[in-house]
Design an enzyme around this catalytic site. Structure first.
Site, PDB file in Angstrom:
ATOM      1  N   HIS A   1      12.252  -0.612  19.602  1.00 44.80           N
ATOM      2  CA  HIS A   1      11.680   0.117  18.470  1.00 44.80           C
ATOM      3  C   HIS A   1      10.151   0.020  18.583  1.00 44.80           C
ATOM      4  O   HIS A   1       9.607  -1.086  18.713  1.00 44.80           O
ATOM      5  CB  HIS A   1      12.082  -0.530  17.144  1.00 44.80           C
TER       6      HIS A   1
ATOM      7  N   HIS B   1      17.467  -0.748  23.297  1.00 38.32           N
ATOM      8  CA  HIS B   1      16.377   0.126  22.853  1.00 38.32           C
ATOM      9  C   HIS B   1      15.262  -0.710  22.251  1.00 38.32           C
ATOM     10  O   HIS B   1      15.512  -1.696  21.553  1.00 38.32           O
ATOM     11  CB  HIS B   1      16.865   1.164  21.843  1.00 38.32           C
TER      12      HIS B   1
ATOM     13  N   VAL C   1      23.406   0.021  17.780  1.00 36.87           N
ATOM     14  CA  VAL C   1      23.741   0.932  18.884  1.00 36.87           C
ATOM     15  C   VAL C   1      23.726   0.111  20.175  1.00 36.87           C
ATOM     16  O   VAL C   1      22.708  -0.512  20.510  1.00 36.87           O
ATOM     17  CB  VAL C   1      22.744   2.103  18.975  1.00 36.87           C
TER      18      VAL C   1
ATOM     19  N   ILE D   1      16.103   8.431  14.012  1.00 35.20           N
ATOM     20  CA  ILE D   1      16.640   9.377  13.028  1.00 35.20           C
ATOM     21  C   ILE D   1      16.394   8.910  11.596  1.00 35.20           C
ATOM     22  O   ILE D   1      16.400   9.714  10.667  1.00 35.20           O
ATOM     23  CB  ILE D   1      18.155   9.590  13.297  1.00 35.20           C
TER      24      ILE D   1
ATOM     25  N   ASN E   1      16.468  -5.441  18.745  1.00 35.49           N
ATOM     26  CA  ASN E   1      17.576  -6.130  18.106  1.00 35.49           C
ATOM     27  C   ASN E   1      18.668  -6.348  19.136  1.00 35.49           C
ATOM     28  O   ASN E   1      18.958  -5.460  19.950  1.00 35.49           O
ATOM     29  CB  ASN E   1      18.127  -5.301  16.941  1.00 35.49           C
TER      30      ASN E   1
HETATM   31  P1  DGP Z   1      19.362  -0.973  15.994  1.00 30.83           P
HETATM   32  O1  DGP Z   1      19.765  -1.307  14.603  1.00 30.83           O
HETATM   33  O2  DGP Z   1      18.259  -1.870  16.547  1.00 30.83           O
HETATM   34  O3  DGP Z   1      20.567  -0.893  16.928  1.00 30.83           O
HETATM   35  O4  DGP Z   1      18.706   0.469  15.923  1.00 30.83           O
HETATM   36  C1  DGP Z   1      19.399   1.653  16.115  1.00 30.83           C
HETATM   37  C2  DGP Z   1      18.504   2.760  15.659  1.00 30.83           C
HETATM   38  O5  DGP Z   1      19.050   3.984  16.126  1.00 30.83           O
HETATM   39  C3  DGP Z   1      18.402   2.905  14.140  1.00 30.83           C
HETATM   40  O6  DGP Z   1      17.049   2.623  13.747  1.00 30.83           O
HETATM   41  C4  DGP Z   1      18.771   4.333  13.844  1.00 30.83           C
HETATM   42  C5  DGP Z   1      18.752   4.987  15.204  1.00 30.83           C
HETATM   43  N1  DGP Z   1      19.731   6.026  15.384  1.00 30.83           N
HETATM   44  C6  DGP Z   1      21.064   5.941  15.133  1.00 30.83           C
HETATM   45  N2  DGP Z   1      21.667   7.086  15.431  1.00 30.83           N
HETATM   46  C7  DGP Z   1      20.694   7.926  15.892  1.00 30.83           C
HETATM   47  C8  DGP Z   1      20.706   9.272  16.362  1.00 30.83           C
HETATM   48  O7  DGP Z   1      21.724   9.954  16.444  1.00 30.83           O
HETATM   49  N3  DGP Z   1      19.500   9.791  16.738  1.00 30.83           N
HETATM   50  C9  DGP Z   1      18.342   9.079  16.668  1.00 30.83           C
HETATM   51  N4  DGP Z   1      17.211   9.687  17.044  1.00 30.83           N
HETATM   52  N5  DGP Z   1      18.303   7.806  16.234  1.00 30.83           N
HETATM   53  C10 DGP Z   1      19.460   7.245  15.849  1.00 30.83           C
END
Ligand code: DGP
Length: 123
Positions: A111, A109, A105, A41, A96
């Protein structure tokens, strides 16, 4: 190929479980029975896709005894790079974990970042 990693086990309060379930919309790039990949996002590069397991797994630490799922995630990241057309120029896959790793989160995941020259610093 069937994979037990693909079985549903959503965590009710997990953002990415809601995205996997379709309860929160996302721009999906790739899916299979174990994995969903969707655009971040807040992209930090022209290509910034998150690869997550369908099943709730909190972090990479919880994959230490799950080499099949870990492999599926990594293979999906490579497929995403091909789909996005960055496999020849190059790209980065990053995970991360935890507080010092700046994980925000709590659903593991990967990246996938690319589409421009990335910087060398990781830390
Ligand atoms: P991290 O910091 O490694 O936990 O990355 C979490 C990522 O998740 C961050 O780059 C932004 C993304 N993110 C957070 N909320 C949402 C969402 O609602 N939708 C999407 N597509 N990405 C999100």
């Amino acid at each position: 190929m069937m994979c037990s990693a693909g079985s549903a086990a959503a965590h009710p309060d997990c953002l990415f479980c809601k995205i996997v379930a379709g309860d929160i919309p996302s721009d999906q790039v790739y899916t299979d029975d174990a994995v969903v990949a969707f655009r971040d996002i807040a992209p930090q590069a022209p290509v910034h896709v998150l690869v997550v397991p369908r099943r709730h797994v909190s972090g990479i630490d919880d994959l230490r005894d799950e080499p099949e799922l870990a492999g599926r995630l990594l293979a999906a990241a490579a497929k995403v790079a091909r789909i996005e057309g960055v496999h020849e120029a190059g790209y980065r896959v990053a995970v991360n974990h935890g507080r010092h790793g700046a994980q925000s989160v709590g659903h593991v995941h990967l990246h996938v970042l690319g589409g421009r020259q990335l910087h060398g610093e990781l830390g």
